[in-house]
Motif scaffolding. Sequence first.
Motif, mmCIF file in Angstrom:
data_model
loop_
_atom_site.group_PDB
_atom_site.id
_atom_site.type_symbol
_atom_site.label_atom_id
_atom_site.label_comp_id
_atom_site.label_asym_id
_atom_site.label_seq_id
_atom_site.Cartn_x
_atom_site.Cartn_y
_atom_site.Cartn_z
ATOM 1 N N ALA A 88 0.831 -1.197 0.000
ATOM 2 C CA ALA A 88 0.000 0.000 0.000
ATOM 3 C C ALA A 88 0.869 1.252 0.000
ATOM 4 O O ALA A 88 2.044 1.213 0.400
ATOM 5 N N ALA A 89 0.308 2.359 -0.418
ATOM 6 C CA ALA A 89 1.072 3.604 -0.506
ATOM 7 C C ALA A 89 1.603 4.051 0.850
ATOM 8 O O ALA A 89 2.612 4.756 0.921
ATOM 9 N N ASP A 90 0.926 3.643 1.923
ATOM 10 C CA ASP A 90 1.378 3.981 3.272
ATOM 11 C C ASP A 90 1.797 2.732 4.046
ATOM 12 O O ASP A 90 1.686 2.665 5.273
ATOM 13 N N ALA A 91 2.315 1.751 3.329
ATOM 14 C CA ALA A 91 2.680 0.475 3.944
ATOM 15 C C ALA A 91 3.773 0.643 4.995
ATOM 16 O O ALA A 91 4.634 1.523 4.893
ATOM 17 N N ARG A 92 3.730 -0.244 5.989
ATOM 18 C CA ARG A 92 4.777 -0.300 7.004
ATOM 19 C C ARG A 92 5.413 -1.688 6.956
ATOM 20 O O ARG A 92 4.717 -2.713 6.979
ATOM 21 N N ILE A 93 6.726 -1.684 6.862
ATOM 22 C CA ILE A 93 7.517 -2.920 6.793
ATOM 23 C C ILE A 93 8.256 -3.045 8.110
ATOM 24 O O ILE A 93 9.024 -2.155 8.486
ATOM 25 N N ILE A 94 8.029 -4.134 8.814
ATOM 26 C CA ILE A 94 8.594 -4.312 10.148
ATOM 27 C C ILE A 94 9.433 -5.580 10.151
ATOM 28 O O ILE A 94 8.921 -6.689 9.975
ATOM 29 N N ASN A 95 10.731 -5.407 10.318
ATOM 30 C CA ASN A 95 11.664 -6.535 10.328
ATOM 31 C C ASN A 95 12.052 -6.851 11.774
ATOM 32 O O ASN A 95 12.564 -5.980 12.482
ATOM 33 N N ILE A 96 11.789 -8.073 12.192
ATOM 34 C CA ILE A 96 12.050 -8.455 13.578
ATOM 35 C C ILE A 96 13.543 -8.671 13.787
ATOM 36 O O ILE A 96 14.183 -9.450 13.075
ATOM 37 N N SER A 97 14.087 -7.964 14.777
ATOM 38 C CA SER A 97 15.499 -8.044 15.098
ATOM 39 C C SER A 97 15.698 -8.876 16.371
ATOM 40 O O SER A 97 14.865 -9.720 16.706
ATOM 41 N N SER A 98 16.777 -8.625 17.089
ATOM 42 C CA SER A 98 17.106 -9.461 18.248
ATOM 43 C C SER A 98 18.103 -8.739 19.140
ATOM 44 O O SER A 98 18.886 -7.890 18.670
ATOM 45 N N ASP A 99 18.119 -9.092 20.428
ATOM 46 C CA ASP A 99 19.168 -8.610 21.330
ATOM 47 C C ASP A 99 20.547 -9.007 20.816
ATOM 48 O O ASP A 99 21.535 -8.305 21.036
ATOM 49 N N LEU A 100 20.608 -10.145 20.124
ATOM 50 C CA LEU A 100 21.899 -10.678 19.685
ATOM 51 C C LEU A 100 22.493 -9.919 18.509
ATOM 52 O O LEU A 100 23.585 -10.257 18.034
ATOM 53 N N VAL A 101 21.804 -8.876 18.043
ATOM 54 C CA VAL A 101 22.391 -8.036 16.994
ATOM 55 C C VAL A 101 23.717 -7.437 17.483
ATOM 56 O O VAL A 101 24.606 -7.116 16.683
ATOM 57 N N THR A 102 23.875 -7.331 18.801
ATOM 58 C CA THR A 102 25.134 -6.816 19.348
ATOM 59 C C THR A 102 26.294 -7.766 19.106
ATOM 60 O O THR A 102 27.461 -7.360 19.212
ATOM 61 N N ARG A 103 25.999 -9.036 18.796
ATOM 62 C CA ARG A 103 27.051 -10.016 18.486
ATOM 63 C C ARG A 103 27.456 -9.972 17.020
ATOM 64 O O ARG A 103 28.375 -10.672 16.602
ATOM 65 N N GLY A 104 26.766 -9.180 16.224
ATOM 66 C CA GLY A 104 27.022 -9.154 14.792
ATOM 67 C C GLY A 104 28.353 -8.533 14.435
ATOM 68 O O GLY A 104 28.805 -7.584 15.077
ATOM 69 N N ARG A 105 28.988 -9.078 13.396
ATOM 70 C CA ARG A 105 30.285 -8.578 12.927
ATOM 71 C C ARG A 105 30.274 -8.521 11.402
ATOM 72 O O ARG A 105 30.097 -9.540 10.724
ATOM 73 N N LEU A 106 30.469 -7.335 10.851
ATOM 74 C CA LEU A 106 30.566 -7.170 9.404
ATOM 75 C C LEU A 106 31.788 -6.318 9.085
ATOM 76 O O LEU A 106 32.023 -5.291 9.736
ATOM 77 N N ASP A 107 32.549 -6.741 8.088
ATOM 78 C CA ASP A 107 33.701 -5.974 7.630
ATOM 79 C C ASP A 107 33.191 -4.744 6.892
ATOM 80 O O ASP A 107 32.507 -4.857 5.873
ATOM 81 N N ALA A 108 33.513 -3.566 7.418
ATOM 82 C CA ALA A 108 33.005 -2.332 6.817
ATOM 83 C C ALA A 108 33.468 -2.160 5.379
ATOM 84 O O ALA A 108 32.787 -1.522 4.568
ATOM 85 N N ASP A 109 34.633 -2.726 5.033
ATOM 86 C CA ASP A 109 35.164 -2.579 3.681
ATOM 87 C C ASP A 109 34.681 -3.674 2.737
ATOM 88 O O ASP A 109 34.703 -3.488 1.514
ATOM 89 N N ASP A 110 34.247 -4.797 3.313
ATOM 90 C CA ASP A 110 33.853 -5.934 2.478
ATOM 91 C C ASP A 110 32.789 -6.755 3.204
ATOM 92 O O ASP A 110 33.027 -7.898 3.590
ATOM 93 N N PRO A 111 31.587 -6.197 3.407
ATOM 94 C CA PRO A 111 30.559 -6.893 4.189
ATOM 95 C C PRO A 111 30.036 -8.145 3.483
ATOM 96 O O PRO A 111 29.650 -8.088 2.318
ATOM 97 N N ASP A 112 30.069 -9.251 4.195
ATOM 98 C CA ASP A 112 29.584 -10.522 3.664
ATOM 99 C C ASP A 112 28.106 -10.664 4.006
ATOM 100 O O ASP A 112 27.754 -10.885 5.167
ATOM 101 N N VAL A 113 27.233 -10.541 3.022
ATOM 102 C CA VAL A 113 25.794 -10.671 3.256
ATOM 103 C C VAL A 113 25.308 -12.091 3.020
ATOM 104 O O VAL A 113 24.128 -12.382 3.197
ATOM 105 N N THR A 114 26.216 -12.993 2.629
ATOM 106 C CA THR A 114 25.846 -14.383 2.359
ATOM 107 C C THR A 114 26.102 -15.301 3.546
ATOM 108 O O THR A 114 25.534 -16.386 3.630
ATOM 109 N N GLY A 115 27.010 -14.924 4.427
ATOM 110 C CA GLY A 115 27.370 -15.757 5.563
ATOM 111 C C GLY A 115 28.386 -16.831 5.264
ATOM 112 O O GLY A 115 28.800 -17.566 6.172
ATOM 113 N N VAL A 116 28.848 -16.944 4.023
ATOM 114 C CA VAL A 116 29.759 -18.036 3.685
ATOM 115 C C VAL A 116 31.142 -17.840 4.294
ATOM 116 O O VAL A 116 31.919 -18.791 4.423
ATOM 117 N N SER A 117 31.473 -16.619 4.698
ATOM 118 C CA SER A 117 32.784 -16.385 5.317
ATOM 119 C C SER A 117 32.889 -17.037 6.685
ATOM 120 O O SER A 117 33.978 -17.125 7.258
#
Length: 301
Positions: free
Chosen positions: A129-158
């Motif tokens: 809808a033109a005024d749609a709301r998209i809500i993505n459920i996150s987690s407390d464990l987002v604080t454990r996340g690690r991504l290389d700022a220069d080469d972020p792996d969005v596949t998880g294969v690393s």
Amino acid sequence: MTTRTAVITGAAGGLGSATARQLLAAGFDIVAVTRDADSALAARQALAPDARDLTVQALHADLIDRDDVRTLTARLRESVERVDVLINNAGAAFPQYAETADGVERTHALNHLAPFQLTHLLLADGLLAADARIINISSDLVTRGRLDADDPDVTGVSWRERFSQLAVYGTAKLAGVLATVALAERLPAGMNAYSANPGVIRTGFSAKSGGLLKAVSSVSGLFAQAPDKAARTPVLLATTTTPPAPNGGFFAKGASATPPAPARDTDLAAAVYERTARLIGVDSLPRTSNGQGLVGPEAPR
């Protein structure tokens, strides 16, 4: 007045089911998405008593599989005129490394790539809808996340040779938060996207996940909240008359919250968004300045 429609993935139980019941109480038609036909039938039957004169539909898709996400989009096109609220709730923290048929790590496939793909397919089909709301459920464990700022792996294969259940799950959720920030800057005016952290929930999620997460849950479970209480944040984001600010923001306990530092990196957010779009094979959206910033706690109005 036309009844609004909410699509909720991972709606077989726990947070997804609680959110669906509360949105029914708020006057939404519901499309509950579960993994298989049996759970879809069970979800529809469980929600039907709360429906009154509203509609409850149940669809199933294995969201780890990109083809299933495409099939789900086609079925939604046949089932509803529009989607007013999309709650990407389905998730899992797998205890060992394994790749999907698409060649990506499973936890990333379900927690980050599937919501991204479903959202963009619905956008491309004009189902949001033109005024749609998209809500993505996150987690407390987002604080454990690690991504290389220069080469972020969005596949998880690393993580193949150094797999850590909590770190991989946290990283997938971090990618999701960053992608939500970037998406909010690209949505058409009037649409909003949010990350919602429900906190520790008293469900079977951790036990089913196994591994270290199951052990950790035996302690954290002492402080866990019931799904009905945990659903407060996504339901508030879905139902407030005025869209909560900031667009693209991170919300917890019913209010805007400050996400971990990596999730506040706008350049990393853009990189994660563009890489994910290329990987999934969807058109990335140009920036529109629809986003209202990354932080600045402010209660929904």
